[in-house]
Scaffold this motif. Structure first.
Motif, PDB file in Angstrom:
ATOM      1  N   VAL A  31     -27.150  14.469   6.979  1.00 38.11           N
ATOM      2  CA  VAL A  31     -27.026  14.226   5.564  1.00 38.11           C
ATOM      3  C   VAL A  31     -27.560  15.593   4.978  1.00 38.11           C
ATOM      4  O   VAL A  31     -28.300  16.417   5.166  1.00 38.11           O
ATOM      5  CB  VAL A  31     -27.948  13.161   5.058  1.00 38.11           C
ATOM      6  N   HIS A  32     -26.565  16.093   4.003  1.00 34.53           N
ATOM      7  CA  HIS A  32     -26.771  17.247   3.051  1.00 34.53           C
ATOM      8  C   HIS A  32     -26.923  16.946   1.695  1.00 34.53           C
ATOM      9  O   HIS A  32     -26.435  15.888   1.256  1.00 34.53           O
ATOM     10  CB  HIS A  32     -25.474  18.141   3.121  1.00 34.53           C
ATOM     11  N   TRP A  33     -27.935  17.440   1.031  1.00 35.01           N
ATOM     12  CA  TRP A  33     -28.183  17.214  -0.328  1.00 35.01           C
ATOM     13  C   TRP A  33     -27.986  18.592  -1.212  1.00 35.01           C
ATOM     14  O   TRP A  33     -28.148  19.622  -0.798  1.00 35.01           O
ATOM     15  CB  TRP A  33     -29.628  16.896  -0.458  1.00 35.01           C
ATOM     16  N   TYR A  34     -27.391  18.343  -2.291  1.00 32.39           N
ATOM     17  CA  TYR A  34     -27.024  19.608  -3.252  1.00 32.39           C
ATOM     18  C   TYR A  34     -27.371  18.959  -4.613  1.00 32.39           C
ATOM     19  O   TYR A  34     -27.205  17.933  -4.932  1.00 32.39           O
ATOM     20  CB  TYR A  34     -25.258  19.602  -3.068  1.00 32.39           C
ATOM     21  N   GLY A  51     -32.363  11.605  13.826  1.00 31.37           N
ATOM     22  CA  GLY A  51     -33.724  11.832  14.494  1.00 31.37           C
ATOM     23  C   GLY A  51     -34.878  11.749  13.626  1.00 31.37           C
ATOM     24  O   GLY A  51     -35.750  11.673  13.903  1.00 31.37           O
ATOM     25  N   GLY A  52     -34.493  11.135  12.282  1.00 28.27           N
ATOM     26  CA  GLY A  52     -35.544  10.578  11.422  1.00 28.27           C
ATOM     27  C   GLY A  52     -36.527  11.791  10.616  1.00 28.27           C
ATOM     28  O   GLY A  52     -37.448  11.278  10.511  1.00 28.27           O
ATOM     29  N   ALA A  62     -37.030  15.340   1.597  1.00 28.44           N
ATOM     30  CA  ALA A  62     -36.439  14.249   1.913  1.00 28.44           C
ATOM     31  C   ALA A  62     -36.540  13.600   3.159  1.00 28.44           C
ATOM     32  O   ALA A  62     -37.120  14.433   4.021  1.00 28.44           O
ATOM     33  CB  ALA A  62     -34.790  14.715   2.055  1.00 28.44           C
ATOM     34  N   SER A  63     -36.116  12.667   3.392  1.00 32.99           N
ATOM     35  CA  SER A  63     -36.238  11.853   4.656  1.00 32.99           C
ATOM     36  C   SER A  63     -34.887  11.322   5.168  1.00 32.99           C
ATOM     37  O   SER A  63     -34.024  11.130   4.344  1.00 32.99           O
ATOM     38  CB  SER A  63     -37.200  10.541   4.797  1.00 32.99           C
ATOM     39  N   PHE A  64     -34.745  10.978   6.374  1.00 31.11           N
ATOM     40  CA  PHE A  64     -33.638  10.490   7.151  1.00 31.11           C
ATOM     41  C   PHE A  64     -34.224   9.421   7.800  1.00 31.11           C
ATOM     42  O   PHE A  64     -34.674   9.614   8.868  1.00 31.11           O
ATOM     43  CB  PHE A  64     -32.771  11.699   7.990  1.00 31.11           C
ATOM     44  N   ASN A  65     -33.768   8.232   7.603  1.00 27.59           N
ATOM     45  CA  ASN A  65     -34.046   6.822   8.415  1.00 27.59           C
ATOM     46  C   ASN A  65     -32.640   6.679   9.278  1.00 27.59           C
ATOM     47  O   ASN A  65     -31.921   6.053   8.547  1.00 27.59           O
ATOM     48  CB  ASN A  65     -34.487   5.894   7.357  1.00 27.59           C
ATOM     49  N   GLN A  69     -29.664   4.419   8.497  1.00 27.91           N
ATOM     50  CA  GLN A  69     -28.507   5.162   8.042  1.00 27.91           C
ATOM     51  C   GLN A  69     -28.778   5.456   6.456  1.00 27.91           C
ATOM     52  O   GLN A  69     -27.577   5.439   5.750  1.00 27.91           O
ATOM     53  CB  GLN A  69     -27.142   4.361   8.420  1.00 27.91           C
ATOM     54  N   GLN A  70     -30.034   5.879   6.178  1.00 31.92           N
ATOM     55  CA  GLN A  70     -30.063   6.245   4.883  1.00 31.92           C
ATOM     56  C   GLN A  70     -31.055   7.317   4.614  1.00 31.92           C
ATOM     57  O   GLN A  70     -31.692   7.463   5.636  1.00 31.92           O
ATOM     58  CB  GLN A  70     -30.907   4.897   4.242  1.00 31.92           C
TER      59      GLN A  70
END
Lengths: 111, 115
Positions: A31-34, A51-52, A62-65, A69-70
């Motif tokens: 996931v990329h944030w801009y 990998g969370g 930012a986090s990656f669950n 898938q969020q």
């Protein structure tokens, strides 16, 4: 396949916090944030890989669950300069794939 | 930090005319992209390009569109016969090897207005 962002818009006073979410119905690799200011190109904030993990960039993190898938973008103690539209971009393959952006979340920070 | 450069910054054209948008990707990058953004909307993928050929393209990228790397530095997007709905900001982007863990570097965009 386009990720879904929420909310569509956020209005904050300076110093307040916000969370922007980005979700996918398909298993994500990254996931990329801009952030984009009006009339300008998108500016890279951070990338999260499956990998969370959680990442930080000044007061923006930012986090990656992976299970959900969020990804969530956290803006703490917001500053006027945080105003803009935030886009998440998602990729589904670790190899050569295409970054697909969500519709964006407009953030307005007022004094 | 290295930059992707795009020219022109603004382009006004008449419907039915051909336009060429130009980009100079970062010199050691191998993967190039075109995205477009209609006013107030999301950034939409058009096409990716690697090793002098199209790697992937979206439904938007129909026969009216083509891309080319005419020399070692420029990367161009051609729209053969512009339509009103082609009016948008067109962004060129590049990254080193096109992998999902790499940052995408955007140019400052070309605002295309079709009259």
């Amino acid at each position: 396949q386009q990720p879904v962002q929420s909310p569509q818009a956020v209005i904050l006073r300076e110093g307040e916090d916000a969370v922007i979410n980005c979700s996918s119905s398909k298993a994500l690799y990254s996931v990329h944030w801009y952030r984009q200011k009006h009339g300008e190109a998108p500016v890279f904030l951070m990338i999260l890989l499956k990998g969370g993990e959680q990442k930080g960039h000044e007061k923006i993190s930012a986090s990656f669950n992976e299970k959900k898938q969020q990804s969530s973008l956290y803006l703490t103690a917001s500053q006027l300069s945080y105003s803009g539209t935030y886009f998440c971009g998602t990729e589904y393959d670790s190899g050569y794939s295409t970054l697909t952006f969500g519709k964006g979340t407009m953030l307005l920070v007022s004094p | 930090e290295p930059e992707v450069t795009q020219t022109p910054s603004h382009q006004v054209t008449q419907m039915g005319q051909e336009v060429i948008l130009r980009c100079v990707p970062i010199s050691n990058h191998l993967y190039f992209y075109w995205y477009r953004q209609i006013l107030g909307q999301k950034v939409e993928f058009l096409v990716s390009f690697y090793n002098n050929e199209i790697s992937e393209k979206s439904e938007i990228f129909d026969d009216q569109f083509s891309v080319e790397r005419p020399d070692g530095s420029n990367f161009t997007l051609k729209i053969r016969s512009t339509k009103l709905e082609d009016s948008a900001m067109y962004f060129c982007a590049s990254r080193v090897q096109g992998r999902a863990n790499e940052k995408l570097f955007f140019g400052s965009g070309t605002q295309l207005s079709v009259l």
